[in-house]
Write a protein that holds these residues in place. Structure first.
Motif, short mmCIF file in Angstrom:
data_model
loop_
_atom_site.label_atom_id
_atom_site.label_comp_id
_atom_site.label_asym_id
_atom_site.label_seq_id
_atom_site.Cartn_x
_atom_site.Cartn_y
_atom_site.Cartn_z
N GLN A 101 -6.70 -0.06 -3.22
CA GLN A 101 -6.48 0.73 -2.01
C GLN A 101 -5.42 1.80 -2.24
N SER A 102 -5.72 3.00 -1.77
CA SER A 102 -4.75 4.10 -1.79
C SER A 102 -4.61 4.62 -0.37
N ASN A 103 -3.94 5.78 -0.23
CA ASN A 103 -4.05 6.51 1.03
C ASN A 103 -4.76 7.83 0.75
N PRO A 120 -1.94 3.38 -6.17
CA PRO A 120 -1.85 2.26 -5.23
C PRO A 120 -1.06 2.64 -3.98
N ILE A 121 -1.53 2.21 -2.85
CA ILE A 121 -0.90 2.57 -1.58
C ILE A 121 0.54 2.09 -1.51
N ALA A 122 0.87 1.01 -2.23
CA ALA A 122 2.23 0.47 -2.22
C ALA A 122 3.23 1.43 -2.84
N THR A 138 1.41 -2.78 1.57
CA THR A 138 0.78 -3.32 0.37
C THR A 138 -0.69 -2.95 0.42
N GLY A 139 -1.46 -3.30 -0.55
CA GLY A 139 -2.84 -2.85 -0.55
C GLY A 139 -3.79 -3.78 -1.28
N VAL A 140 -5.06 -3.63 -1.00
CA VAL A 140 -6.10 -4.41 -1.64
C VAL A 140 -6.17 -4.11 -3.13
N PHE A 141 -6.33 -5.14 -3.94
CA PHE A 141 -6.65 -4.97 -5.35
C PHE A 141 -7.46 -6.17 -5.80
#
Length: 232
Positions: free
Chosen positions: A60-62, A69-71, A77-80
């Motif tokens: 996951q990003s934005n 990574p969105i973090a 935090t984000g999906v991985f």
């Protein structure tokens, strides 16, 4: 405490309204794509990523940082999913999966962190909202990804809270990592979308797109709800 038949049916109807949206990740012929790459889902729906061929991930990003990574760019935090290698010869028999629950109707942006897959268009969106902002479309996201200078993978040591399956065995709660990727980076895992256990990896067991959760993991939840209500 007493429940009327109408109340019980309403509760069961709300639970069974949950949907599983299936997204294929890669393919046996080497396609670098999520299919579909633009998903509309309600809060509480499940998205099951099915790894069909090659060595890919779901990260996951934005919108503004499509291959990062969105973090690393927000306080989220984000999906991985970790890397999920699937040989072409085995792609139709054993399908690793990674399943997440949609926690919000706001857009969520994803990419494959392998090599230059993100730059080559392997990105997707859940709940694109061009009505709110026409410039933040999947097409624009792909253009930004194409220009990204690096493709960064979240840290597998701190990745998310979901479960994955790989060849039919359940992965760790961080989303299992099978194989290695060519990109590396810092960051952490679990999303603004919470996660659920995924279904077995055999192709005969995986749901089709739009399948009701009542036929997958939620069936046990419905039995539990009814049993608990009648015990009160």
């Amino acid at each position: 405490m007493q429940f009327t038949t109408a109340t019980l049916l309403a509760l069961l109807g709300a639970a069974s309204a949950q949907k599983v949206h299936v997204v294929s990740v890669g393919s046996p012929n080497g396609t670098l794509a999520f299919s579909p790459d633009n998903v509309k889902a309600d809060v509480g729906d499940m998205i099951q990523f099915q790894f069909r061929g090659g060595n890919h991930s779901v990260a996951q990003s934005n919108f503004d940082n499509p291959c990062t990574p969105i973090a690393q760019t927000t306080n989220m935090t984000g999906v991985f999913s970790g890397y999920q290698p699937v040989a072409a010869s085995a792609a139709m028999g054993m399908i690793p999966t990674y399943t997440m629950m949609v926690a919000a109707k706001t857009p969520q942006w994803f990419y494959c962190s392998q090599a230059k897959h993100c730059q080559n268009g392997m990105v997707m969106v859940v709940n694109e909202n061009t009505a709110a902002n026409a410039s933040r479309s999947l097409t624009a996201f792909k253009d930004l990804a194409k220009a990204a200078t690096a493709n960064i993978a979240p840290s597998t040591a701190t990745s998310g809270s979901g479960n994955s399956t790989s060849g039919g065995s359940t992965g760790s709660t961080g989303g299992s990592t099978s194989g290695s990727g060519s990109s590396s980076g810092s960051g952490s895992g679990s999303a603004d979308a919470s996660q659920s256990s995924s279904t077995p990896g055999a192709s005969s067991d995986v749901p089709t797109a739009g399948a009701s959760v009542a036929g997958v993991s939620a069936s046990m939840g419905l039995v539990g709800i009814v049993a608990a209500l009648f015990m009160l």
